[in-house]
Design an enzyme around this catalytic site. Structure first.
Site, PDB file in Angstrom:
ATOM      1  N   HIS A  31      78.632 -10.555  90.011  1.00 16.15           N
ATOM      2  CA  HIS A  31      78.366 -11.996  90.033  1.00 16.15           C
ATOM      3  C   HIS A  31      79.637 -12.773  89.724  1.00 16.15           C
ATOM      4  CE1 HIS A  31      74.659  -9.822  89.130  1.00 16.15           C
ATOM      5  NE2 HIS A  31      74.002 -10.805  89.715  1.00 16.15           N
ATOM      6  N   HIS A 267      76.671 -16.592  93.729  1.00 19.77           N
ATOM      7  CA  HIS A 267      75.970 -16.048  92.556  1.00 19.77           C
ATOM      8  C   HIS A 267      76.108 -14.539  92.425  1.00 19.77           C
ATOM      9  CE1 HIS A 267      72.730 -15.055  89.729  1.00 19.77           C
ATOM     10  NE2 HIS A 267      72.402 -14.128  90.614  1.00 19.77           N
ATOM     11  N   GLU A 415      54.234 -14.566  71.147  1.00 21.55           N
ATOM     12  CA  GLU A 415      54.573 -13.139  71.032  1.00 21.55           C
ATOM     13  C   GLU A 415      55.909 -12.819  71.700  1.00 21.55           C
ATOM     14  OE1 GLU A 415      51.694 -14.241  72.256  1.00 21.55           O
ATOM     15  OE2 GLU A 415      50.179 -13.615  70.789  1.00 21.55           O
ATOM     16  N   HIS A 477      40.432  -8.074  74.972  1.00 23.97           N
ATOM     17  CA  HIS A 477      41.118  -7.753  73.730  1.00 23.97           C
ATOM     18  C   HIS A 477      41.205  -6.254  73.457  1.00 23.97           C
ATOM     19  CE1 HIS A 477      40.974 -11.979  73.154  1.00 23.97           C
ATOM     20  NE2 HIS A 477      41.347 -11.942  71.892  1.00 23.97           N
TER      21      HIS A 477
HETATM   22  C1  LIG Z   1      63.692 -12.099  83.751  1.00 24.99           C
HETATM   23  C2  LIG Z   1      64.612 -12.086  84.912  1.00 24.99           C
HETATM   24  N1  LIG Z   1      64.127 -12.414  86.118  1.00 24.99           N
HETATM   25  C3  LIG Z   1      64.937 -12.371  87.198  1.00 24.99           C
HETATM   26  C4  LIG Z   1      66.233 -12.002  87.080  1.00 24.99           C
HETATM   27  C5  LIG Z   1      67.126 -11.895  88.318  1.00 24.99           C
HETATM   28  N2  LIG Z   1      68.076 -13.004  88.295  1.00 24.99           N
HETATM   29  C6  LIG Z   1      69.335 -12.840  87.878  1.00 24.99           C
HETATM   30  S1  LIG Z   1      70.169 -14.278  87.811  1.00 24.99           S
HETATM   31  C7  LIG Z   1      68.842 -15.136  88.366  1.00 24.99           C
HETATM   32  C8  LIG Z   1      68.856 -16.611  88.510  1.00 24.99           C
HETATM   33  C9  LIG Z   1      70.161 -17.186  88.795  1.00 24.99           C
HETATM   34  O1  LIG Z   1      70.172 -18.539  88.475  1.00 24.99           O
HETATM   35  P1  LIG Z   1      70.806 -19.036  87.138  1.00 24.99           P
HETATM   36  O2  LIG Z   1      70.081 -18.482  86.009  1.00 24.99           O
HETATM   37  O3  LIG Z   1      70.903 -20.502  87.236  1.00 24.99           O
HETATM   38  O4  LIG Z   1      72.232 -18.383  87.149  1.00 24.99           O
HETATM   39  P2  LIG Z   1      73.462 -18.811  88.047  1.00 24.99           P
HETATM   40  O5  LIG Z   1      73.224 -18.314  89.418  1.00 24.99           O
HETATM   41  O6  LIG Z   1      73.557 -20.277  88.001  1.00 24.99           O
HETATM   42  O7  LIG Z   1      74.563 -18.120  87.401  1.00 24.99           O
HETATM   43  C10 LIG Z   1      67.779 -14.297  88.599  1.00 24.99           C
HETATM   44  C11 LIG Z   1      66.465 -14.744  89.124  1.00 24.99           C
HETATM   45  C12 LIG Z   1      66.702 -11.669  85.802  1.00 24.99           C
HETATM   46  N3  LIG Z   1      67.944 -11.286  85.579  1.00 24.99           N
HETATM   47  N4  LIG Z   1      65.880 -11.746  84.739  1.00 24.99           N
END
Ligand SMILES: Cc1ncc(C[n+]2csc(CCOP(=O)(O)OP(=O)(O)O)c2C)c(N)n1
Ligand SMILES: [Mg+2]
Length: 682
Positions: A31, A267, A415, A477
């Site tokens: 990334h 990204h 939780e 539950h």
């Molecule tokens: C719980 C979870 N769901 C999905 C992902 C996969 N994932 C990695 S980054 C991201 C989103 C990217 O958007 P952002 O958080 O704004 O990061 P940016 O691209 O701006 O760095 C996702 C869905 C993850 N790492 N964790």
């Protein structure tokens, strides 16, 4: 006077941008865009804001940094390398490769300076809240006038994804409630997530107002490249001691990349060779050079990495003086943070005896309270279920915004946050955190439990209401598949004690355990207390399984079970004896503890030649086959439960001494002797 050196600092920041893009390109995965966008945040944090010392990465009063947006890990690796942590440029060149320390997301334990494993979005956010709580608790317990041992802060960088995840909302709400002024979070507001613009799913919400409503101080910085504005905002956050701070900082993902800036393309994949060259040209680097760190940049950050040396030394001196003045407190802190506990704690474990029944949750409460005084940093609470989970420390107050010395935590009905927060607490040396809920709601905490296992953090989870035996609350539950699904997590230790004394031993094991979460799975309903004089002592629980009641003559069948079902096995053993059948009863509270024993021990409990085995557990039978031969059977539950009084349900599902006896007879080829087969359920 402004201390800034804009030209050099820009060069510094651009070096990190290019380094990140290079590493991702070489790895052919990763990334690049987010480190490029947030590099100025890293720059001000590591070069002037945070108190840290790469030579003493564990210095107890260091500031903590969490990259909640773990995918941006090249940012963290770059700064750890440049400021002098034990990570080299070579390690960065091996980004994401087999056995390198530069994993695809930051992993706790691989490089000092990584305070938490992050990647699942939102978790790091919650970990930081746990660390802030731990910091406040340590300060309340150990700081004395003139001796501020603990006043560190928690810094984090979080992304759109972090702030969309529910776990961060829960954690933020609690952080506001607890007035955690030691928390400073930078929000990477880049308007981009994987699928594209945040206009797809996250631009109606006013994040700032939401955080204000949680009780946070909120500031905005219009341009991350405005280092003075960024620093001022962080300083204002530092000055705010009674509210956690969120600083929303406008950034641009892929900053420096002529064609990919502000796009989702930046990204999660390498920029591509051509674009990488364009980035370098754009940022004033030689397009043909890779992993280039200008000497002045390296020197600048190496200097920054030395800023903390004096602070660290000062702290060590202060601690030495503190130790002279408050030897008991100092030694308490030292021994607890090194995992050495006051010698007498094990003597405080209660011994239970009948004839009254006792729910294992009740026993757990009694054990916890008997140990509380000897382990002063054993702290925890429940997600609004303390009266049901018996997790209250009766002699102590509540941890609250007005009293950080309280040992009882009220996580509220949160939780998921509780899980992430417990992990953050456990990441703080000296703190032994526990949390309670119903076993069914472990599902709400599973991502954090998994991370605790990955990080090998010993958190203690008290999960009560462990089966259909809880009764009337019904299907929603009543756990069925939870036990096996938790046991499936590598590195976890699940313990389901059979009675009050096994529960005491389960706590002993949990407190001695190192590495990985320990789950105590406890009954709501009363269970007979197994006679310690008549049967094998409960201390054997530490081996995971043991022969609770041996067969009197040559054993024909082994009855194995856990928790509330063990009592049925003892009765069935008696019934079988009356038919001249020799059965042994194995109490198996923990698969994992048993699996860690040597072969000889395991063979002594489950001798290979005894093929007739019946496993009984009021939960999904999945997995029991590893202890059962093909001449054996499992009495479990393959459907959801039902709303009815617990004892009636147990009966309806076949968990009676007669049915267990009948099944054993069946296995021994005496089907005509089946006494009371369980009635069919819908
Ligand atoms: C719980 C979870 N769901 C999905 C992902 C996969 N994932 C990695 S980054 C991201 C989103 C990217 O958007 P952002 O958080 O704004 O990061 P940016 O691209 O701006 O760095 C996702 C869905 C993850 N790492 N964790
Ligand atoms: Mg984003």
């Amino acid at each position: 006077m402004d201390h800034r050196n804009p030209e050099l600092e820009e060069r510094c920041i651009n070096t990190v941008r290019v380094l990140a893009a290079d590493a991702v390109q070489k790895a052919k995965s990763g990334h690049p865009g987010t480190p490029m966008g947030t590099a100025p945040m890293g720059h001000v944090l590591w070069s002037e804001i945070m108190q840290y010392d790469p030579q003493h990465p564990d210095w107890p009063n260091r500031d903590r940094f969490i990259l909640s947006a773990g995918h941006a890990c090249m940012l963290q690796y770059s700064y750890l390398y440049l400021t002098g942590y034990p990570i080299t440029l070579n390690d960065i060149k091996k980004f994401r490769q087999l056995n390198s320390i530069t994993a695809g997301h930051p992993e706790y334990g691989l490089i000092p300076g990584i305070e938490a494993t992050t990647g699942p979005l939102g978790q790091g956010f919650g970990n930081g809240v746990g660390m802030a709580i731990a910091g406040k608790f340590l300060a309340a317990r150990y700081n004395r006038p003139g001796f501020t041992l603990f006043d560190y802060r928690i810094y984090a960088i979080c992304s759109d994804g972090d702030l969309m995840e529910g776990v961060s909302s829960e954690s933020a709400s609690l952080a506001g409630q607890l007035a955690l002024g030691n928390l400073i979070y930078l929000y990477d507001d880049n308007h981009i997530t994987i699928e594209g613009s945040t206009s797809l799913a996250f631009d109606r919400e006013d994040v700032c107002r939401r955080f204000e409503a949680y009780g946070w101080q909120v500031q905005e910085v219009a341009d991350v490249n405005d280092l003075s504005a960024l620093t001022l905002a962080i300083q204002a956050a530092q000055a705010e001691t009674r509210r956690p701070s969120l600083i929303k900082v406008r950034t641009h993902i892929g900053y420096g990349s002529p064609h990919k800036v502000d796009t989702a393309e930046a990204h999660g994949s390498p920029l591509g060779e051509e674009e990488l060259k364009a980035v370098k040209k754009n940022l004033g680097f030689n397009p043909e050079e890779y992993f280039f760190v200008p000497r002045e940049v390296f020197q600048f950050y190496q200097g920054a990495g030395k800023r903390g040396i004096d602070r660290q030394k000062e702290w060590a001196d202060r601690f030495a003086n503190y130790q002279a003045r408050y030897p008991e407190l100092a030694n308490e802190y030292l021994s607890l943070s090194e995992g050495r506990w006051p010698a007498e704690w094990q003597d405080k474990l209660p011994l239970f005896s009948g004839p009254e029944k006792m729910a294992t949750r009740k026993a757990s409460g009694a054990v916890l309270n008997s140990l509380a005084a000897s382990i002063p940093t054993l702290i925890g609470g429940s997600a609004d279920l303390a009266p049901s989970t018996d997790t209250l420390l009766n002699a102590y107050g509540s941890f609250s915004a007005s009293d950080y010395s309280g040992r009882n935590f009220h996580f509220g009905v949160r939780e998921h946050a509780m899980g992430a927060i417990l992990n953050g607490m456990a990441l703080t040396r000296g703190i032994i955190p526990y949390g309670g809920s119903f076993l069914i709601f472990s599902d709400y905490m599973r991502p954090s439990i998994r991370l605790a296992a990955i990080m090998q953090l010993r958190i203690i989870l008290v999960y009560t209401h462990d089966s259909i035996g809880l009764g009337e609350d019904g299907t929603t539950h009543q756990p069925v598949e939870q036990l096996v699904s938790l046991r499936a997590i590598p590195g976890i230790t699940v313990i389901r004690p059979a009675d009050a004394n096994e529960t005491a031993q389960a706590w002993r094991v949990a407190l001695l355990h190192r590495g990985g979460p320990v789950l105590l799975v406890l009954s709501r309903q009363g269970l007979p207390i197994i006679d310690q004089a008549k049967y094998t002592g409960a201390r054997e629980l530490e081996k995971g399984a043991y022969v609770l009641s041996p067969a009197e003559t040559e054993c024909e069948i082994i009855l194995i079970g856990s928790g509330s079902e063990v009592q049925l096995l003892l009765k069935a053993q008696q019934n079988l004896k009356e038919k001249s059948i020799a059965a042994s009863v194995v109490s198996m509270p923990s698969w994992e503890l048993f699996d860690r024993q040597d072969i000889a021990y395991r063979e002594s409990v489950l001798p290979a030649h005894i093929k007739k085995r019946l496993a009984v557990e009021a939960a999904s039978p999945v997995g029991w086959d590893k202890y059962i031969t093909d001449e054996g059977a499992v009495l479990g539950i393959n459907r959801f439960g039902q709303s009815a009084p617990g004892d009636e349900l147990m009966k309806a599902f076949g968990f009676t001494e007669d049915h267990v006896t009948g099944l054993a007879l069946q296995l021994l080829g005496m089907p005509e002797a089946v006494l009371d087969p369980a009635p069919a359920l819908p």
